[in-house]
Design an enzyme around this catalytic site. Structure first.
Site, PDB file in Angstrom:
ATOM      1  CB  THR A 164      22.390  16.257  52.281  1.00 28.25           C
ATOM      2  OG1 THR A 164      21.639  15.077  53.019  1.00 28.25           O
ATOM      3  CG2 THR A 164      22.868  17.035  52.416  1.00 28.25           C
TER       4      THR A 164
ATOM      5  CD  GLU B  29      18.524  12.021  58.099  1.00 25.26           C
ATOM      6  OE1 GLU B  29      18.270  10.979  57.413  1.00 25.26           O
ATOM      7  OE2 GLU B  29      19.847  12.112  56.732  1.00 25.26           O
TER       8      GLU B  29
END
Length: 607
Positions: A298, A317
């Site tokens: 991320t 996600e």
């Protein structure tokens, strides 16, 4: 007013201008006023000069209406008509004499309201006037009369004490707020509306005796504490309001932004999906970042989105779907992993349900993305000016990698493993970026992130996840050297990987290397899974479809230990591998449509 001697029918002087207009609408208003005037004498008997008795309107029931149609007077809790204003107040505000026809109107004026001023006068604020009680104009109005008449306060000393407590609390509350008898917020005329003191209230209740009862003595003794508490509460309220004003300098703007965000979050995404738009075709390379939890996927995606801007579409996600839509699958999965109830059918069923939920967003998004692919343009090698579609994980992790880890941990049965494996799909052009990291550093980053549901994960869990990724990577390498049918034959026990290497006319890999890859790959696990039913056609088709689909992928390996806190260096390594590998290709997508779809997914993930 019609029916009154010596009076002309028609609306009052304040509405004469409307009467002069001969429009159809005003004509209807004129007829309506006439009907009201005809109806008035039969409802209530006029008072004052019109009645001939010359008596005052003590109750203040007959007032000039503020607008048409007029409103009936409000009633109190006991069903009695509540007096609004005296005749003197109406006369002073409207400029009409007590004997004028306006005082004979059977409708009341709401408290605080004012009849409309003539056209040549500016509207002024109403001037409050003292009201007269039914018992006589010389007495002070008692605002607690309605309270003493209710059923909850009638009879006994308790009812008197309750009424006194309400009255005492109101007086002390005003004192705590700094509202004295001559407060800045009230006029002198409004001082007559003051509630009677506790002594006068007790005097009326106790038959003229000024000495209160025992309960009254107790309340009077604690009046100072009550006043101090009210004052502190008022100061705290003013202080909190001041702090909120400092923190919210543009309160109106914040309110508008909050309403806009709520309206935006309530929009149905399917409306955006199906709306027409102008297609913008752009070449883009699809990269799927994979790795153990906490390696920095991320963080890398956020960095690339900030650097490239509109040249990059980042697919986050789908954490909200996993945690907030129906049950929390993440929490349920980690609960089963930490409890370590191995080899149980109920545990396998719960794990299967969680894994199937993990696969749903990836399959849905892949199908939608496939519909926006421009197949007529084909694919080409990655160019420096191509766009990038960056995904946080691929369906590979939800349907292959983590199920394999759970199968090895005996948390997933053979049958349930086949069910999840059958959901695996991939498209040509999907590139997996496997971000590797040593277990110690990975564990440190995981603890630094501090997610509650990840508190039970240990180094052994991370090692098992890395081993599962390694097994899938070895299986992918075999698909690059051998045909899918040959690999399935090896899984079914019809031949060996060494025999397949020797039978190849142009062997490009040595048999020893192929044997090592096979033992470390997921195919060795598949051989064990299908061995009891290796003659079943369904199991063989599942294995064959998985092998063919796995061959569509391309892999890029990045060791993050070499790029400690160096995101630009890590991206440079990924970018150079993508440029040098001719199998990694860019495809043409409807960039505008894909951007809308991903924005809806991002909005749902934030909400």
């Amino acid at each position: 007013m019609a029916g009154f001697p010596g009076k002309e029918a028609g609306p009052p002087g304040g509405w004469r201008k409307c009467q002069e207009d001969e429009s159809p609408e005003n004509e209807r208003h004129e007829n309506f006023y006439a009907e009201i005037d005809d109806f008035a004498p039969s409802v209530l008997t006029p008072t004052g000069s019109d009645s001939g008795a010359g008596e005052e309107d003590d109750d203040g029931l007959y007032q000039v209406p503020t607008h048409w149609p007029p409103l009936m007077a409000p009633t109190g809790l006991s069903g009695e008509r509540v007096p609004c204003r005296t005749q003197a107040a109406v006369t002073s505000n409207t400029g009409n004499s007590p004997g004028s026809r306006h005082t004979s109107c059977p409708f009341t004026l709401p408290r605080g309201a004012q009849p409309p001023a003539p056209a040549h006068q500016k509207p002024t604020a109403p001037t409050p006037k003292p009201r007269s009680r039914e018992c006589g104009p010389s007495k002070t109005p008692d605002p607690f009369s309605w309270f003493r008449k209710t059923s909850c306060t009638e009879g006994g000393a308790d009812s008197t004490s309750r009424s006194f407590m309400y009255q005492k609390g109101f007086e002390e509350g005003l004192a705590g707020l700094g509202l004295d008898d001559k407060s800045d917020c009230e006029s002198e005329d409004e001082s007559n509306f003051r509630r009677p003191s506790s002594h006068s209230a007790l005097k009326q209740k106790n038959g003229g005796k000024g000495k209160p009862s025992g309960l009254f003595e107790h309340l009077a003794a604690h009046g100072r504490e009550f006043s101090k508490l009210s004052k502190h509460a008022a100061q705290l309220k003013r202080l909190s309001g001041s702090v909120m004003n400092v923190l919210n300098l543009d309160d109106a703007q914040d309110t508008r932004q909050a309403k806009a965000q709520r309206k935006e979050s309530m929009r149905v995404p399917i409306v955006t999906h199906l709306t027409n738009h102008v297609p913008v075709i752009k070449p883009a390379c699809s990269l799927f970042l994979e790795g153990a939890p906490g390696v920095g996927k991320t963080t890398m995606l956020n960095h690339l989105k900030a650097v490239f801007g509109d040249l990059t579409i980042v697919v986050p996600e789908p954490m909200r779907y996993w945690t907030h839509v129906y049950e929390n699958a993440i929490k349920a999965m980690h609960k089963n992993v930490t409890r370590a109830r191995h080899g149980r059918e109920d545990t396998s069923a719960e794990v299967l349900a969680c894994q199937m939920k993990f696969t749903t967003p990836f399959r849905v998004l892949a199908s939608r993305k496939r519909s926006l692919l421009v197949t007529e343009s084909g694919a080409r090698s990655v160019a420096p000016l191509d766009c990038w579609i960056l995904h946080d994980r691929h369906l590979l992790s939800a349907s292959v990698v983590f199920p394999l880890m759970l199968l090895r941990s005996q948390l997933l049965s053979y049958s349930d493993f086949i069910q999840v494996l059958a959901t695996f799909t991939a498209d040509p052009g999907d590139t997996i970026v496997w971000m590797k990291l040593n277990v110690e550093e990975n564990m440190r980053r995981l603890k630094k992130r501090g997610r509650k549901h990840e508190s039970g994960l240990d180094a052994g869990y991370l090692k098992s996840v890395n081993d599962a990724y390694h097994a899938v990577y070895c299986a992918w390498l075999l698909t690059q050297y051998f045909a899918p049918e040959d690999i399935v034959k090896v899984c079914a026990g019809l031949t060996t990987i060494t025999t397949v290497c020797h039978q190849s006319h142009t062997p490009i890999i040595r048999s020893g290397v192929a044997e090592k890859l096979y033992k470390n790959s997921i195919f060795s696990v598949l051989k064990e899974v299908i061995q009891p039913f290796r003659a079943d056609a369904v199991l063989l088709e599942v294995c064959l479809a998985f092998t063919r689909t796995l061959a569509y992928l391309q892999f890029v390996l990045v060791d993050l230990s070499e790029f400690q806190d160096d995101l630009p260096g890590c991206w440079t390594e990924i970018y150079m591998q993508a440029l040098k590998n001719p199998a990694i290709r860019s495809q043409f997508f409807d960039w505008a449509g894909l951007s809308k779809v991903i924005s809806d997914f991002e909005r749902g993930n934030r909400d």
